[in-house]
Design a protein around this motif. Sequence first.
Motif, PDB file in Angstrom:
ATOM      1  N   ASP A  52      75.548  93.821  45.327  1.00  0.00           N
ATOM      2  CA  ASP A  52      74.789  92.567  45.273  1.00  0.00           C
ATOM      3  C   ASP A  52      73.745  92.561  46.383  1.00  0.00           C
ATOM      4  O   ASP A  52      74.068  92.834  47.545  1.00  0.00           O
ATOM      5  CB  ASP A  52      75.720  91.363  45.435  1.00  0.00           C
ATOM      6  N   ILE A  53      72.522  92.274  46.020  1.00  0.00           N
ATOM      7  CA  ILE A  53      71.436  92.185  46.999  1.00  0.00           C
ATOM      8  C   ILE A  53      70.900  90.760  46.974  1.00  0.00           C
ATOM      9  O   ILE A  53      70.455  90.271  45.925  1.00  0.00           O
ATOM     10  CB  ILE A  53      70.296  93.181  46.676  1.00  0.00           C
ATOM     11  N   GLU A  54      70.972  90.107  48.119  1.00  0.00           N
ATOM     12  CA  GLU A  54      70.474  88.733  48.197  1.00  0.00           C
ATOM     13  C   GLU A  54      68.949  88.727  48.084  1.00  0.00           C
ATOM     14  O   GLU A  54      68.272  89.474  48.802  1.00  0.00           O
ATOM     15  CB  GLU A  54      70.878  88.095  49.527  1.00  0.00           C
ATOM     16  N   PRO A  55      68.391  87.929  47.186  1.00  0.00           N
ATOM     17  CA  PRO A  55      66.932  87.836  47.083  1.00  0.00           C
ATOM     18  C   PRO A  55      66.332  87.368  48.411  1.00  0.00           C
ATOM     19  O   PRO A  55      66.887  86.493  49.083  1.00  0.00           O
ATOM     20  CB  PRO A  55      66.706  86.796  45.984  1.00  0.00           C
ATOM     21  N   LEU A  56      65.211  87.970  48.778  1.00  0.00           N
ATOM     22  CA  LEU A  56      64.536  87.598  50.025  1.00  0.00           C
ATOM     23  C   LEU A  56      63.784  86.290  49.823  1.00  0.00           C
ATOM     24  O   LEU A  56      62.992  86.150  48.889  1.00  0.00           O
ATOM     25  CB  LEU A  56      63.563  88.702  50.446  1.00  0.00           C
ATOM     26  N   VAL A  57      64.034  85.332  50.709  1.00  0.00           N
ATOM     27  CA  VAL A  57      63.391  84.014  50.630  1.00  0.00           C
ATOM     28  C   VAL A  57      62.621  83.775  51.923  1.00  0.00           C
ATOM     29  O   VAL A  57      63.156  83.975  53.015  1.00  0.00           O
ATOM     30  CB  VAL A  57      64.428  82.897  50.404  1.00  0.00           C
TER      31      VAL A  57
END
Length: 512
Positions: A171-176
């Motif tokens: 799982d890769i957290e979307p960059l915000v």
Amino acid sequence: MLSTTFGAAVFGVNATLITVEVSILKGGFGLNVVGLPDNAVRESLQRIDAALKNGGFEQSRYKTVINLAPADLRKEGTAYDLPIALCLLASSQEYTRNLSDYVILGELALDGKLRPIKGVLPIAIEARAQKLKGFILPKENALEASIVNQLDIIGVDTLEEAVEFLTGNKDIEPLVTDTREIFYHTVNDYEADFSHVQGQENIKRALEIAAAGGHNAIMIGPPGAGKTMLAKRLPSILPPLTLSEALETTKIHSVAGKLDKRSTLISKRPFRQPHHTISDAALVGGGSFPQPGEISLAHNGVLFLDELPEFKRTVLEVMRQPLEERKVTISRTRLAVEFPASFMLIASMNPCPCGYYNHPDKECSCAPGTVQKYLNKVSGPLLDRIDLHVEVTPVSFDQISSSRKSETSEEIRERVVKARKIQEIRFQDHPGIHCNALMPPEMVKEICQIGEPGKLLLKRAMEKIGLSARAYDRILKVSRTIADLAESEEIRIEHLAEAIQYRSLDRENWAG
């Protein structure tokens, strides 16, 4: 087996989604790519093959056709490596995430690592407009893409990491990124400030007028008088970029590959200073696959041409149309692209080849007629588009060594912003016109009305000083800006008088 995802191609400052289709067919061998690919795209097959083998991935031995649609648009560059590779692996990998939910771009190294690409911001904007779920791209580009909200920005370092994300093993957290907070935090953060400049009050005043009305300006003076130093500080007194202007400026720099890896949004007005050896195409943009030139990179900012007569005449002449239309159109056989080019032109030049014509202390060593010949390197039509001609004189020792504090850029900018707000209200019913410099001739007559004393002063100036007819409209525009700075509804005679003095190169016999 057929697998599909999306890539993108950038034309001008806008992106078009490209459908990447990979079909594996039983009964044959070979790997073919179709859809008007250029050499870089064809060569991607070799890079992809090496990256898959070095990553330990299984490859299909059957005939494989790769299609880049729409097939009538030419595809160029190395950014299609990653989407093609992931589609090829769809036959051997069980993806839990849908490939067609994402736009995927990235250049592959032979060991499977990803290299950064250009034009990420317009692609992210288009992906959001097409309601795609996310954008899988090299991690080095992720910060730039995160400017766009409502889109999952998935930055990956390698092909293996992208596969693990799609198969659900990682799982890769979307960059915000909070774009507004970053933008408003840095919008007025300029290193160069007018408070560092001792003396030259008349030049500061001229640049303040140029900033307030969006006027082009040229500074004429001997070497070492401070022309370049003053020009570099001009962006610090221009009105701060709006968020929409910042986004448009960032798109251009993204397409040109000029964005810093650690930056998101360009928050300060650009300042471009090309060398005088620059070519026509490098200045206005061009190439077989058109890229923005220096005048587009200066969009919403300042283009500074130091030593103007040293530029090739053909280079200077190609600026005439962009200065009027505020855009550049580059046409090719298959396409025509348009780049925005709304910039302030600031130029500087020596008054003669030796640099000391009209110098208060040093004597000019140029032969008779040389000064005029030197000035003639800059054509009349180009000078016609420059509103302010400012003579720069050397700073005295007393001024340099003075401990008196100079006015800061912030103080000057406050007056400039007030004048610009007056102009915004004035031109609110005229789209495309936001400052006095952009007024067409018919609007000048309507807005820049002067009384009989003013008309008499202008008549005397044209007759006695030798001002040309083309200077008439320019003087009225500049005087309107001076009146705005003074918060005056009328153009008074002192405003006209100050505007007239900024037409040095229009005077007869200025160069002897």
